[in-house]
Write a protein that holds these residues in place. Structure first.
Motif, PDB file in Angstrom:
ATOM      1  N   GLY A 190       0.777  -1.229   0.000  1.00  0.00           N
ATOM      2  CA  GLY A 190       0.000   0.000   0.000  1.00  0.00           C
ATOM      3  C   GLY A 190       0.806   1.275   0.000  1.00  0.00           C
ATOM      4  O   GLY A 190       0.284   2.331  -0.379  1.00  0.00           O
ATOM      5  N   ILE A 191       2.092   1.199   0.416  1.00  0.00           N
ATOM      6  CA  ILE A 191       2.895   2.419   0.525  1.00  0.00           C
ATOM      7  C   ILE A 191       4.174   2.336  -0.302  1.00  0.00           C
ATOM      8  O   ILE A 191       4.397   3.156  -1.206  1.00  0.00           O
ATOM      9  CB  ILE A 191       3.229   2.707   2.006  1.00  0.00           C
ATOM     10  N   LEU A 192       5.027   1.359  -0.026  1.00  0.00           N
ATOM     11  CA  LEU A 192       6.350   1.331  -0.642  1.00  0.00           C
ATOM     12  C   LEU A 192       6.299   1.028  -2.139  1.00  0.00           C
ATOM     13  O   LEU A 192       6.859   1.775  -2.957  1.00  0.00           O
ATOM     14  CB  LEU A 192       7.231   0.303   0.077  1.00  0.00           C
ATOM     15  N   LEU A 193       5.636  -0.063  -2.514  1.00  0.00           N
ATOM     16  CA  LEU A 193       5.596  -0.431  -3.929  1.00  0.00           C
ATOM     17  C   LEU A 193       4.855   0.606  -4.780  1.00  0.00           C
ATOM     18  O   LEU A 193       5.326   0.949  -5.877  1.00  0.00           O
ATOM     19  CB  LEU A 193       4.979  -1.822  -4.088  1.00  0.00           C
ATOM     20  N   PRO A 194       3.683   1.125  -4.338  1.00  0.00           N
ATOM     21  CA  PRO A 194       3.070   2.203  -5.135  1.00  0.00           C
ATOM     22  C   PRO A 194       3.949   3.437  -5.253  1.00  0.00           C
ATOM     23  O   PRO A 194       3.921   4.128  -6.282  1.00  0.00           O
ATOM     24  CB  PRO A 194       1.773   2.511  -4.367  1.00  0.00           C
ATOM     25  N   LEU A 195       4.719   3.720  -4.227  1.00  0.00           N
ATOM     26  CA  LEU A 195       5.612   4.876  -4.282  1.00  0.00           C
ATOM     27  C   LEU A 195       6.704   4.659  -5.328  1.00  0.00           C
ATOM     28  O   LEU A 195       7.074   5.596  -6.055  1.00  0.00           O
ATOM     29  CB  LEU A 195       6.222   5.107  -2.901  1.00  0.00           C
ATOM     30  N   CYS A 196       7.214   3.431  -5.424  1.00  0.00           N
ATOM     31  CA  CYS A 196       8.239   3.131  -6.428  1.00  0.00           C
ATOM     32  C   CYS A 196       7.644   3.069  -7.835  1.00  0.00           C
ATOM     33  O   CYS A 196       8.271   3.518  -8.807  1.00  0.00           O
ATOM     34  CB  CYS A 196       8.929   1.807  -6.093  1.00  0.00           C
ATOM     35  N   GLU A 197       6.448   2.523  -7.957  1.00  0.00           N
ATOM     36  CA  GLU A 197       5.825   2.387  -9.271  1.00  0.00           C
ATOM     37  C   GLU A 197       5.370   3.731  -9.844  1.00  0.00           C
ATOM     38  O   GLU A 197       5.219   3.864 -11.060  1.00  0.00           O
ATOM     39  CB  GLU A 197       4.623   1.442  -9.184  1.00  0.00           C
ATOM     40  N   SER A 198       5.149   4.709  -8.992  1.00  0.00           N
ATOM     41  CA  SER A 198       4.685   5.998  -9.485  1.00  0.00           C
ATOM     42  C   SER A 198       5.709   6.685 -10.372  1.00  0.00           C
ATOM     43  O   SER A 198       5.347   7.438 -11.276  1.00  0.00           O
ATOM     44  CB  SER A 198       4.323   6.902  -8.303  1.00  0.00           C
ATOM     45  N   GLY A 199       6.995   6.447 -10.103  1.00  0.00           N
ATOM     46  CA  GLY A 199       8.032   7.096 -10.876  1.00  0.00           C
ATOM     47  C   GLY A 199       8.233   8.550 -10.534  1.00  0.00           C
ATOM     48  O   GLY A 199       9.044   9.244 -11.172  1.00  0.00           O
ATOM     49  N   THR A 200       7.492   9.054  -9.537  1.00  0.00           N
ATOM     50  CA  THR A 200       7.595  10.467  -9.133  1.00  0.00           C
ATOM     51  C   THR A 200       8.093  10.610  -7.700  1.00  0.00           C
ATOM     52  O   THR A 200       7.970  11.694  -7.123  1.00  0.00           O
ATOM     53  CB  THR A 200       6.230  11.151  -9.269  1.00  0.00           C
ATOM     54  N   CYS A 201       8.621   9.549  -7.140  1.00  0.00           N
ATOM     55  CA  CYS A 201       9.099   9.601  -5.757  1.00  0.00           C
ATOM     56  C   CYS A 201      10.358  10.461  -5.697  1.00  0.00           C
ATOM     57  O   CYS A 201      11.361  10.195  -6.374  1.00  0.00           O
ATOM     58  CB  CYS A 201       9.386   8.190  -5.252  1.00  0.00           C
ATOM     59  N   THR A 202      10.316  11.486  -4.887  1.00  0.00           N
ATOM     60  CA  THR A 202      11.456  12.387  -4.750  1.00  0.00           C
ATOM     61  C   THR A 202      12.494  11.802  -3.796  1.00  0.00           C
ATOM     62  O   THR A 202      12.236  10.834  -3.063  1.00  0.00           O
ATOM     63  CB  THR A 202      10.988  13.749  -4.237  1.00  0.00           C
ATOM     64  N   LEU A 203      13.677  12.393  -3.824  1.00  0.00           N
ATOM     65  CA  LEU A 203      14.739  11.940  -2.930  1.00  0.00           C
ATOM     66  C   LEU A 203      14.353  12.153  -1.472  1.00  0.00           C
ATOM     67  O   LEU A 203      14.648  11.307  -0.618  1.00  0.00           O
ATOM     68  CB  LEU A 203      16.034  12.693  -3.261  1.00  0.00           C
ATOM     69  N   ARG A 204      13.678  13.256  -1.180  1.00  0.00           N
ATOM     70  CA  ARG A 204      13.259  13.533   0.196  1.00  0.00           C
ATOM     71  C   ARG A 204      12.250  12.480   0.682  1.00  0.00           C
ATOM     72  O   ARG A 204      12.346  11.996   1.811  1.00  0.00           O
ATOM     73  CB  ARG A 204      12.660  14.937   0.272  1.00  0.00           C
ATOM     74  N   GLU A 205      11.284  12.154  -0.169  1.00  0.00           N
ATOM     75  CA  GLU A 205      10.300  11.134   0.201  1.00  0.00           C
ATOM     76  C   GLU A 205      10.962   9.776   0.404  1.00  0.00           C
ATOM     77  O   GLU A 205      10.621   9.053   1.360  1.00  0.00           O
ATOM     78  CB  GLU A 205       9.223  11.032  -0.891  1.00  0.00           C
ATOM     79  N   ALA A 206      11.902   9.428  -0.471  1.00  0.00           N
ATOM     80  CA  ALA A 206      12.573   8.134  -0.349  1.00  0.00           C
ATOM     81  C   ALA A 206      13.398   8.049   0.931  1.00  0.00           C
ATOM     82  O   ALA A 206      13.425   6.998   1.596  1.00  0.00           O
ATOM     83  CB  ALA A 206      13.466   7.900  -1.568  1.00  0.00           C
ATOM     84  N   ILE A 207      14.035   9.134   1.322  1.00  0.00           N
ATOM     85  CA  ILE A 207      14.849   9.107   2.543  1.00  0.00           C
ATOM     86  C   ILE A 207      13.962   9.000   3.780  1.00  0.00           C
ATOM     87  O   ILE A 207      14.257   8.238   4.719  1.00  0.00           O
ATOM     88  CB  ILE A 207      15.728  10.376   2.604  1.00  0.00           C
ATOM     89  N   ILE A 208      12.850   9.738   3.806  1.00  0.00           N
ATOM     90  CA  ILE A 208      11.968   9.705   4.974  1.00  0.00           C
ATOM     91  C   ILE A 208      11.311   8.335   5.121  1.00  0.00           C
ATOM     92  O   ILE A 208      11.287   7.754   6.214  1.00  0.00           O
ATOM     93  CB  ILE A 208      10.914  10.817   4.866  1.00  0.00           C
ATOM     94  N   VAL A 209      10.763   7.823   4.012  1.00  0.00           N
ATOM     95  CA  VAL A 209      10.118   6.511   4.091  1.00  0.00           C
ATOM     96  C   VAL A 209      11.152   5.424   4.332  1.00  0.00           C
ATOM     97  O   VAL A 209      10.905   4.456   5.064  1.00  0.00           O
ATOM     98  CB  VAL A 209       9.325   6.240   2.795  1.00  0.00           C
ATOM     99  N   GLY A 210      12.353   5.578   3.730  1.00  0.00           N
ATOM    100  CA  GLY A 210      13.406   4.585   3.934  1.00  0.00           C
ATOM    101  C   GLY A 210      13.909   4.521   5.366  1.00  0.00           C
ATOM    102  O   GLY A 210      14.371   3.467   5.824  1.00  0.00           O
ATOM    103  N   SER A 211      13.824   5.644   6.096  1.00  0.00           N
ATOM    104  CA  SER A 211      14.262   5.613   7.495  1.00  0.00           C
ATOM    105  C   SER A 211      13.388   4.683   8.330  1.00  0.00           C
ATOM    106  O   SER A 211      13.849   4.120   9.333  1.00  0.00           O
ATOM    107  CB  SER A 211      14.247   7.026   8.067  1.00  0.00           C
ATOM    108  N   ILE A 212      12.133   4.518   7.925  1.00  0.00           N
ATOM    109  CA  ILE A 212      11.261   3.567   8.619  1.00  0.00           C
ATOM    110  C   ILE A 212      11.783   2.146   8.416  1.00  0.00           C
ATOM    111  O   ILE A 212      11.790   1.329   9.351  1.00  0.00           O
ATOM    112  CB  ILE A 212       9.818   3.697   8.112  1.00  0.00           C
TER     113      ILE A 212
END
Length: 426
Positions: free
Chosen positions: A277-299
């Motif tokens: 519901g969160i990680l894979l849709p974020l990757c598939e969107s192709g619009t995930c920014t570096l800031r979003e990836a770092i914040i979600v990746g910290s989880i």
């Protein structure tokens, strides 16, 4: 001396004179003895107004007094009218009047209850009501207009049961919306807590307008939904409600609210739903920014995640179209040092080898991800895979990172070599 029998009387004047005569013939000693003894008392039952004795014939019992019977009927009629007024059976309508049956003898002065009503039978009452309802009324138009002149020009609206129910629903809806849009701490409304148990919870949740919730309300809602929904339903809540709110908050404030960050962390209570519901849709969107990836990746770096869910997520990300965020998520998952199945390791190798024909200059994130993979799973690679990766470094190299990757691959064993050595010793 023998006792003298006293004559039995009814207590009248004749009996008193007879007793006096009898006493005069009795000696004085006998009179003294009789005065000390208990004398039987004869009771005379009187019925009726004339005081006649009622014991003796078939005419001992008479009818109830007509005045008493009239009062009984009057009270019964009053009680019946009260019951009909309560149930609305005969309000404002006069019943047909009939003569009653007199329980007692008729009075001579004509004071009988000839004007009292007789209670009709059910059939007669139904027939009378039918006649009353079916009666046609003719109204004079002039009289009707005259009455309308004195009517209220702004009468109150009539409310039906449906209006009352809808008013209650709207009241609860407004209460929930108001609470969630201003919520900071404390308990949530009970009406909101039962939403996950409803079959149409998505429609009810949409009514509460999740886009107006505060960050604290979003955290509490995530706690409730992640605990009470199944994985498939929790995935929809994460994807439709939580993820858009997180991305909007990061885009607006260039950072993530603390409550939203805790909600994202609490959502990992169901890791399968979190990845889908969160990680894979974020990757598939192709619009995930570096800031979003770092914040979600910290989880991902802070929380413990089962290997099966992480392995499945790595397999899916490796097969996606490449973006910079994919390298961040892959590096964080690889760095958790799972004992991955060979299928996942092979999928990661093919992911890196797919860039042999890519003419673009790859970002540093890609080289960091390849270095982490070589450090963690270098001994799980076959000799052919190592040679292919060494050839890949000739096409895409980094001055500082590529030598480290080459050193890790050359100075490590291969998984197929470990299988061949026991066979050679035999």
């Amino acid at each position: 001396m023998p006792k003298v029998k006293r004559p039995r009387g009814s207590g009248g004047s004749g009996s008193a004179s007879a007793a006096a005569v009898a006493v005069g013939n009795v000696p004085l000693a006998e009179q003294i003895l009789q005065s000390d003894s208990v004398k039987p008392v004869t009771r005379v039952k009187r019925r009726g107004k004339d005081g006649q004795n009622g014991g003796g014939g078939g005419e001992g019992d008479e009818y109830v007094d007509e005045r008493l019977s009239r009062r009984i009927l009057e009270q019964a009629r009053i009680q019946q009218e009260e019951l009909e007024a309560e149930h609305g059976a005969a309000a404002g309508r006069e019943q047909p009047r009939k003569r009653t049956t007199v329980l007692g003898p008729s009075s001579k002065d004509g004071d009988s209850d000839t004007d009292d009503d007789e209670w009709p039978s059910l059939e007669k009452a139904a027939a009378m009501e039918k006649e009353d309802y079916c009666e046609e009324m003719t109204v004079n138009p002039e009289d009707e207009k005259a009455i309308e002149m004195f009517m209220n020009k702004n009468p109150p609206l009539r409310r039906t049961l449906a209006d009352i129910i809808m008013e209650k629903i709207t009241e609860k809806q407004t209460e929930v919306e108001t609470v969630l849009s201003k919520y900071r701490s404390g308990k949530l409304p009970k009406a909101f807590k039962i939403i996950p148990a409803l079959s149409n919870w998505e429609q009810i949740l949409y009514i509460t307008e999740p886009e107006t919730w505060t960050a604290a309300a979003m955290y509490q809602a995530t706690r409730i939904f992640s605990s009470n929904l199944k994985e498939r339903m929790a995935q929809r809540f994460y994807n439709l409600v939580l993820l858009p709110r997180i991305r909007d908050d990061i885009a607006e404030y260039k950072r993530l609210n603390f409550h939203l960050y805790m909600a994202l962390k609490k959502a990992l209570f169901k890791p399968g739903a979190w990845f889908k519901g969160i990680l894979l849709p974020l990757c598939e969107s192709g619009t995930c920014t570096l800031r979003e990836a770092i914040i979600v990746g910290s989880i991902l770096a802070k929380c413990s995640i089962p290997v099966l869910h992480s392995g499945a997520a790595m397999l899916k990300i490796a097969e996606m179209e490449y973006s910079g965020a994919n390298s961040i998520f892959l590096r964080l998952l690889i760095d958790k040092k799972y004992a991955l199945p060979f299928r996942v390791v092979d999928a990661l190798v093919f992911h890196f080898l797919s860039f042999r024909t890519d003419k673009r200059t790859l970002p540093v994130l890609w080289h960091q991800c390849l270095l982490t993979f070589a450090q963690r799973y270098k001994e799980d690679l076959s000799s052919e895979q190592k040679e292919a990766l060494l050839e890949l470094l000739k096409f895409h190299s980094h001055t500082q990172i590529s030598p480290e990757i080459r050193r890790e691959l050359v100075n490590s064993k291969c998984r197929d070599v470990e299988v061949m050595q026991p066979a050679a010793m035999e």
